[in-house]
Design a protein around this motif. Structure first.
Motif, short mmCIF file in Angstrom:
data_model
loop_
_atom_site.label_atom_id
_atom_site.label_comp_id
_atom_site.label_asym_id
_atom_site.label_seq_id
_atom_site.Cartn_x
_atom_site.Cartn_y
_atom_site.Cartn_z
N TRP A 158 1.36 8.87 -8.14
CA TRP A 158 2.39 8.89 -7.09
C TRP A 158 3.81 8.88 -7.65
O TRP A 158 4.68 9.58 -7.13
N CYS A 166 0.04 6.21 0.43
CA CYS A 166 -0.67 7.38 -0.10
C CYS A 166 -2.03 6.95 -0.64
O CYS A 166 -3.04 7.63 -0.43
N ALA A 223 1.47 13.82 0.01
CA ALA A 223 2.39 12.73 -0.38
C ALA A 223 3.70 12.85 0.39
O ALA A 223 4.24 11.86 0.90
#
Lengths: 266, 188
Positions: B55, A112, A87
């Motif tokens: 994320w 990502c 990431a």
């Protein structure tokens, strides 16, 4: 004697045709999943093998990445550590340099997802009985059009329609030349997207084709072609590397293409 | 016979793959609208879900860690600058203290020299005064001794003259008397 030779050649030719048909069948998407030569499963809801692979990969990513992200240790370990590494690399080295600090940070999650979605689809295809969803042009074309969507609508949203159109006219070009340059620029945008889709599709397809072809030699020539197993193993290992490489290239090129439209002056 | 063998071989290989050859399958370059739509939908949903569950927390932690590392580095840099400034300040203080001590030593030396000169002058002056006083005392004592001697001499002369006159003696006897007087005078 002559009859025997002709017979052997004919058998080999027939086997070759059969192998070719086998390979072509396994390269193409199909609603029937062949686990073994005798066990087949027909996909429900009109789904195909590649569709199921893609959905399975998506589900796997949600479960694995979700579980890994729940680990809140100050010192990351295991999958969480790997995720953080990728990431951070994707955001800091692949996205921010081309989209800028603000847009890069905002869009990093999407890139990502791009990377991991493509990577896991590539790698899943290397597991026996499974298919490579990225060896399907429909899948890669759809992913490439996501990039195109941001290149067009994202750029219009960010810079405005006029600035977006001006982005196709490089500064310093004489006006008469723009009649030729602007269409080329517009076409090149679509060609880049097509190349993006075909690059991933062709790379993943070709690797599997080579592996199947090497294994097919054993079917055709029997034990004489056993060394081809080593070649297939080598190509298989190369495919692991290619899986990472293609995921990286697709993500990087998407970032570059979107970045060019977001910042046409650069 | 040949046809039979060929058919058998093709069948074996095709069955090994799990299927018989299917005619009319779309080519590898065919783009299926359903598959494209499914990919879009899957990617969209996957992006949204992964943003929420993976994320966002991961990138947030990365940002926090980056910030904490940057802060720590900034603090370390600040501390380094402060330490450098403190070192310069200390060096300046040491330099000033050394200069001050050198000045103090120099002043002390000058002061000591002045004090020594003063003491020496006073001592010389005192010595001079004492000497003068001693000289005056000596001179006075000498004068007194001289006066006493003169007085004694006078007394002796008068005594001798009286003896001479009263004894009425000759010149040899007078000379002997004078000699005796001289001897008496020479005695301490």
């Amino acid at each position: 004697m002559e009859t025997n030779v002709v017979q052997v050649v004919n058998v080999a030719q027939a086997k070759s045709d059969g192998v070719q048909a086998f390979i072509m069948h396994h390269m193409q998407d199909s609603p029937v999943w062949a686990w073994t030569p005798s066990i087949h499963t027909t996909m429900p809801f009109g789904l195909t093998i590649n569709a199921v692979m893609m959905l399975g990969v998506a589900l796997l990513l949600i479960v694995c990445l979700g579980l890994a992200a729940r680990n809140q240790d100050p010192v990351p370990t295991g999958l969480r550590n790997v995720l953080e590494f990728f990431a951070k690399y994707i955001r800091n080295e692949m996205v921010i340099p081309f989209l800028g600090e603000k847009d890069g940070r905002k869009m990093a999650p999407m890139f990502c997802t791009f990377f991991f979605f493509i990577l896991v689809m590539n790698l899943a295809g290397l597991i026996p009985c499974f298919n490579t969803a990225t060896a399907n042009l429909s899948v890669t074309a759809a992913l490439a059009t996501v990039t195109l969507f941001f290149m067009v609508f994202g750029a219009i949203h960010k810079t405005g329609f006029i600035a977006f159109c001006k982005g196709f006219a490089p500064p310093g070009i004489p006006k008469p030349m723009l009649l030729m340059i602007v269409p080329i620029e517009v076409i090149s945008m679509f060609i880049r997207i097509m190349a993006l889709a075909i690059r991933l599709f062709a790379n993943m397809l070709s690797g599997h084709l080579v592996i199947y072809s090497l294994l097919g030699m054993i079917v055709i020539f029997g034990f004489y072609a056993l060394p081809a197993l080593l070649g297939a193993l080598g190509i298989y290992l190369l495919e692991v590397f290619v899986s990472f490489l293609q995921a990286y290239i697709f993500t990087l090129l998407s970032a570059i293409f979107i970045g060019e439209r977001y910042h046409p002056a650069h | 016979m040949e046809d039979a063998v060929q058919t058998q071989a093709v069948t074996e290989v095709a069955v090994a793959g799990g299927h018989e050859q299917q005619g009319g399958q779309p080519g590898l370059m065919h783009v299926d609208g359903f598959m494209v739509g499914l990919t879009w939908t899957t990617f969209l949903l996957l992006s949204l879900v992964l943003y929420k569950v993976a994320w966002k927390p991961i990138l947030k932690v990365l940002d926090q860690r980056e910030k904490s590392i940057r802060d720590a580095l900034d603090q370390a840099e600040k501390a380094r600058v402060e330490a450098g400034a403190a070192e310069i300040r200390n060096r300046q203080l040491i330099l000033a203290a050394e200069q001050e001590s050198r000045k103090l030593v120099a002043d002390a030396k000058i002061s000591a020299q002045e004090t020594a000169a003063l003491i020496r002058n006073q001592a010389e002056q005192n010595a001079r005064l004492l000497l003068q006083e001693a000289r005056r005392d000596i001179e006075a004592a000498t004068e007194q001794a001289r006066i006493a001697l003169r007085q004694e001499t006078t007394d002796l002369a008068i005594s001798l003259a009286g003896k001479v006159i009263s004894a009425n003696m000759d010149s040899d006897r007078n000379r002997a008397l004078v000699n005796d007087l001289e001897k008496e005078l020479k005695r301490p």
